[in-house]
Enzyme design. Sequence first.
Site, PDB file in Angstrom:
ATOM      1  CG  ASP A   1      29.875  42.490  45.519  1.00  0.00           C
ATOM      2  OD1 ASP A   1      29.943  43.698  45.821  1.00  0.00           O
ATOM      3  OD2 ASP A   1      30.864  41.824  45.170  1.00  0.00           O
TER       4      ASP A   1
ATOM      5  CD  GLU B   1      32.510  45.591  45.098  1.00  0.00           C
ATOM      6  OE1 GLU B   1      33.571  46.242  45.134  1.00  0.00           O
ATOM      7  OE2 GLU B   1      32.461  44.343  45.100  1.00  0.00           O
TER       8      GLU B   1
END
Length: 307
Positions: free
Chosen positions: A166, A168
């Site tokens: 992920d 982010e």
Amino acid sequence: MFTLVRSRVRTAALALSAVAALAFGTTAATGAAAAPAPAPAKQGPTSVAYVEVNNNSMLNVGKYTLANGGGNVFDVAVIFAANINYDTGTKSVYLHFNENVQRVLDNAATEIGPLQQKGIKVVLSVLGNHQGAGFANFPSQQAASAFAKQMSDTVTKYGLDGIDFDDEYAEYGNNGTGQPNASSFVHLVTALRANMPDKIISLYNIGPAASRLSYGGVDISSKFDYAWNPYYGTWQVPGIALPKSKLSPAAVEIGRTSQSTVADLARRTVSEGYGVYLTYNLDGADRSADVSAFTRELYGSDAVYTP
């Protein structure tokens, strides 16, 4: 620096593509006592549940079965989330677990094993942590391979079924780190797949890494086992040359995405022939109404919650 605390509410206006492939690793039950028999098999798409372990128990994933046949509602449970952190002294990255993730891992026998004994795969998500460290800015193949080993060693140590990426909150450039480059994620995923050929590697399709899947004639798309649309309450087909059976254009947040939208996205998943359905933020409440909204469409059955 910061540790993971956040809620992943998305806006429908954003759009990205994803990559995926479907391949389960296996985790053998050990110990003197025989493992409980897995729930009956079901027909239909693979259902995925992310759990924010800062607030909720992984065991919630195993509390939902289908009224018709008794199969597990969820096939993959994602521990959300470990972090990729940056050591300013050594100028290198390391895999970090906040106290809640560490608690889950340290108690794998009671937090992870019971799900696996039901036939549910358990994957660890790895997320940026505002420190400039990310999957897309390793300065060398050696550095990427070293972090891949940290992840695969963690999978082995705690008996996990794979790793979820992920990209982010990395905040590339912080602490003097580099900006995203073309080779980093390709080297990282290539090394991780070599380390764990039979485990799950999934991609939450967001951030610079998700758009840097090819370098030097190597395309890593086929090295992923799953990927999905990261924007809850929306439908976005991952733009990757993989079978529909390996992609999740639907993404919903349980308890926040309306049941009508949950049902519509599930119905579309089936009618258009996609093989994965992503859910986020399963908590400890009885969410059988929200869950049934998609299980009726995916599997022709209501969901039953057993505390």
